[in-house]
Enzyme design. Sequence first.
Site, PDB file in Angstrom:
ATOM      1  N   GLY A  79       0.801  -1.209   0.000  1.00 22.55           N
ATOM      2  CA  GLY A  79       0.000   0.000   0.000  1.00 22.55           C
ATOM      3  C   GLY A  79       0.834   1.259   0.000  1.00 22.55           C
TER       4      GLY A  79
ATOM      5  N   THR B 223      -6.057   5.301   0.219  1.00 27.74           N
ATOM      6  CA  THR B 223      -5.949   4.906  -1.192  1.00 27.74           C
ATOM      7  C   THR B 223      -4.832   3.906  -1.418  1.00 27.74           C
ATOM      8  OG1 THR B 223      -4.550   6.834  -1.639  1.00 27.74           O
ATOM      9  CG2 THR B 223      -6.909   7.076  -2.009  1.00 27.74           C
ATOM     10  N   CYS B 224      -3.798   3.940  -0.560  1.00 27.47           N
ATOM     11  CA  CYS B 224      -2.706   2.999  -0.746  1.00 27.47           C
ATOM     12  C   CYS B 224      -3.164   1.566  -0.517  1.00 27.47           C
ATOM     13  CB  CYS B 224      -1.550   3.332   0.195  1.00 27.47           C
ATOM     14  SG  CYS B 224      -1.993   3.253   1.941  1.00 27.47           S
ATOM     15  N   MET B 225      -4.233   1.397   0.278  1.00 26.54           N
ATOM     16  CA  MET B 225      -4.759   0.061   0.581  1.00 26.54           C
ATOM     17  C   MET B 225      -6.098  -0.187  -0.090  1.00 26.54           C
ATOM     18  SD  MET B 225      -2.455  -1.270   2.474  1.00 26.54           S
ATOM     19  CE  MET B 225      -3.319  -2.704   3.088  1.00 26.54           C
TER      20      MET B 225
END
Length: 996
Positions: free
Chosen positions: A684, A963-965
């Site tokens: 992420g 958003t990374c995950m």
Amino acid sequence: MFFDGDHRTRRRKVKLGGRSKVQDRQQTLQEARRQREERQRRRKEEEASRTIGASVRGRHVAREEKRRVREEWVERNGVLGETLAECSAGGEAGLLAVRQLVFFADHTRQDALRLCSVCDMARRSFKEVWLDEARCERAGRLPSLCHLLVARSVSLLKRSDWLEGQEPGNACGSEGGGGDLVIKAIESVLPFLELYLDLDRRCGAAVDAAVARTLAFVVQSGLYQCVAKLLELAEAVPEHRGQIEQTLIKLVKRCLEEELVHSDLLDLLTVTWVFEEGSKFMATLREPLWEGLMGAAATPQGAGMVGRLLERHKGDGDVHVTLLNNFLRLSRSQRNQSRYLAPFVGLLDSLLAPSLDARPGAEPRGDAGRASEELSLIVTMLTENVEMWNGLSKSILPGTASEEMSQEKLDGTLALVSLFSKLITHCGDAQALVVMLTSLAFKVQFLEKLWFFVRSQLDLASISEGDQDDISKSIVVLCTVHVLRLQIINDKEYYQQNSLMDVSELNDVVVYIKTYISNLIESRQLSVDDMEGSHLSWYEKMLFHKAVDHLDKLHEQNGRYHLVEDASFHLKITADEAFLKDAENGGKARLICVYCPYFIPFHDRVKIFRHFLEKDRADYYSNLPPEVRMNPFLSAKTVVIRRKYILEDGYSKLDHLGQALKCIVRIQFINELGEDEAGVDGGGLFKDFLENLITTAFDTQYGFFKANPENKLYPNPSSSSVTTEHLNFFRFFGRMIGKAIYEGILVDVPFAEFFLRKIRGKKNGFDDLQTLDKELHNNLCFLRGYEGKIEDLGLYFAVEQDNFGRVVVEDLIPKGKDTLVSNASVIKYIHLMANFKLNIQMKQQSMAFMQGLQDLVNQEWISLFNDSELQELISGSEKGFDLEDMRKSMHYSGGYNEAHPVIKTFWSVVSGFTIEEQQKLLKFITACSRPPLLGFSFLEPQLCIQKGGGNEGDCSRLPTAATCMNLLKLPPYATKEEMDEKIRYAINSGSGFDLS
């Protein structure tokens, strides 16, 4: 004797040599046949010996008799007929002189001079003798002698060696130089011939048939060769040129009126001055001479007429160029072209053959030396006759698909297609030829007419094996002309106004070319190696590439306008395990992936692409140490990135890795306070880093990229002003986009179509200019159709570049800033301007970007997609997404599950969103508004909804996302209305992004 009963009287005979050989019946017959054939051979030899002996004796007798008669003639009339001036042809001495000369005259200069003397005498006595009524009534006896004299005159005149003063043999002296002989021939023989042509008018119709027979005989004996040589000599004696031209015009005109055509008519085209503007010969005989040539070309002997002439002129290397030029001059504005379609094109084809290697499968000549200069000259001559081609195409090709074609039109069309095919094959890159074919495509709707012919006459399903060559040539011309049109035409004009090819026909063209390529692959069982090896001839490879490039261009255009159903490009191909294995082994599947990827539906191509990537990843790890192969995380590269300097740190820490970026990359962030951020990167953090890096790097304010009017990005040509290491940065940007593709991470970076084309390794053309500068494209389109004087516009072959406020002038050609654009050079200017803007000014930046991208993603894999599909591969689809697929692929945590009331409310709220709002929600969760190409189940990390902070019914907080995950933190709102309001507010405000 009779047997007396004593058997002992008959003694048995025994041969001590052994048993006698018994010859079988077959051997006996063969021996008899051999002896019979031997007797026949001896009889033939004896008969041939007698015949040869008789012929030799006869020649000897004839030679001796000619010598005797010549000596008698010389004794009576002088060596060269000096005393004939005192004789009258009406007397016995004059008639005898004519008869004797006709008998013994040979191909020597002295006999030619004697002929001149006799013709001069006959001309002076023409009225008294040759036209005497009493004599003419006696079965045309004297006129017959006149005919013989004409035939002998022509026979000697066609010999050029005596006119040049070179004795071929049988010398009788050296009197009478070549120059004197020319003058005498002009002053005596030609006037005599001119009077002879009026013989029927003076004597009446009684001798008309006799004159026609004589002319037919001399035509077969080489009259037109004689005329051509006399026309050449006329330039050497300008004071007699008018007389020569007048007599020969009269002679040729009479022969053509009698329809006495012969392949030797082509010899007239070797004389340059005859076909120049203002020539009396050309003005008088243009149409009958052209029709005579066509008549000769239509005869069985016409097929080899060019070859025979070139053989006679073997020493003259430029004769076929002169022939072609004069033939084109003669053919301009002919009114009866439609009557001679096939002969005209066939003759033109033969005239081109010496410069074009006409054998299918033979590679064309090189671009150096005399052959190249000659070819350029020929192409220029052909293209100067555009109007002739326009008229010819209009009269030959069908106007509609249902139009019935006569056999004459069909033969003419096939001949024309064959000619254009050879020109394209051997000099397709010549600018003059491109201009001519482009003019054909627009002015007479050549493309549409050719397509009607191909569709109606060359049906792939029912074509015979013998017609395959016609299909091949038609494919070459059709594909070339269509691609040329697509390169220069305004797309709006082509697709919206339908002023040229109707859109309904476009689908049929796609299916036809697709079927042709498919049949070629299947029939030859082609593979990628065949395109590089010697299994296929050069011609076959060229043909394959022409068809593939055509369909590729149509597929790209369809990616913009979607006028043809995508299924029209597809074959029944399934990307199953067998297909993938064949693609890996370089078989037919690999060939399709490399050259015709559009045969495969887009989603199947994405699967093939991901398969190649996974195989590449496995191959990469297989070359690493064993312990790393067992645990790929041991090869992970951990880099420390300061959020405040994300571009600089990313470049310094990752660029040097190159292909090692295929390994796992872990990110450790440093915040603005210089402290390590909490969290372990399981994928992420790297996604978050990549999104932020790309957002920064591709920001136009940074200076590395610029945006077109549609806010689509392309490299800044002046990026060197940003930093001296700008090319290294572009290579790094390419690696980051490549890493995103490699990992299946969608990034919201809209590239301009022409730059996507560059990434795919293609060269941009004029039509791609509209994706860079629509205004410039429209201006150049206006310039192309401008009917005024281009010079008045003050355009030069140069372009001004704005380099951060500093204007730099770049030449499009050497000394371009001093070269004014004219009507003749405007097309060249348009192409050069488009080429500079699209391919040259940002060449270094584009190459660096591509090098970085190819460190991770093979160029061959990128070529699976067209421009719009490649953008979709990078950023996802713009067509919206399947909400049901998103729901099925969603994961839940923090106490939520699919049956939870809050989750049911969430899906109820989202289903009421517009497509734009649903895309905003997706971007809120994943940082990209477009869904994964293969569906949400392929998204990494998987989508997840986690219960946000707060108690049940607490509606004070907004939804947030990591958003990374790909994680949505959704508070447990009590009502549907509250959830709807909070979610809409969050996705429209642009807030709510944080890192868990």
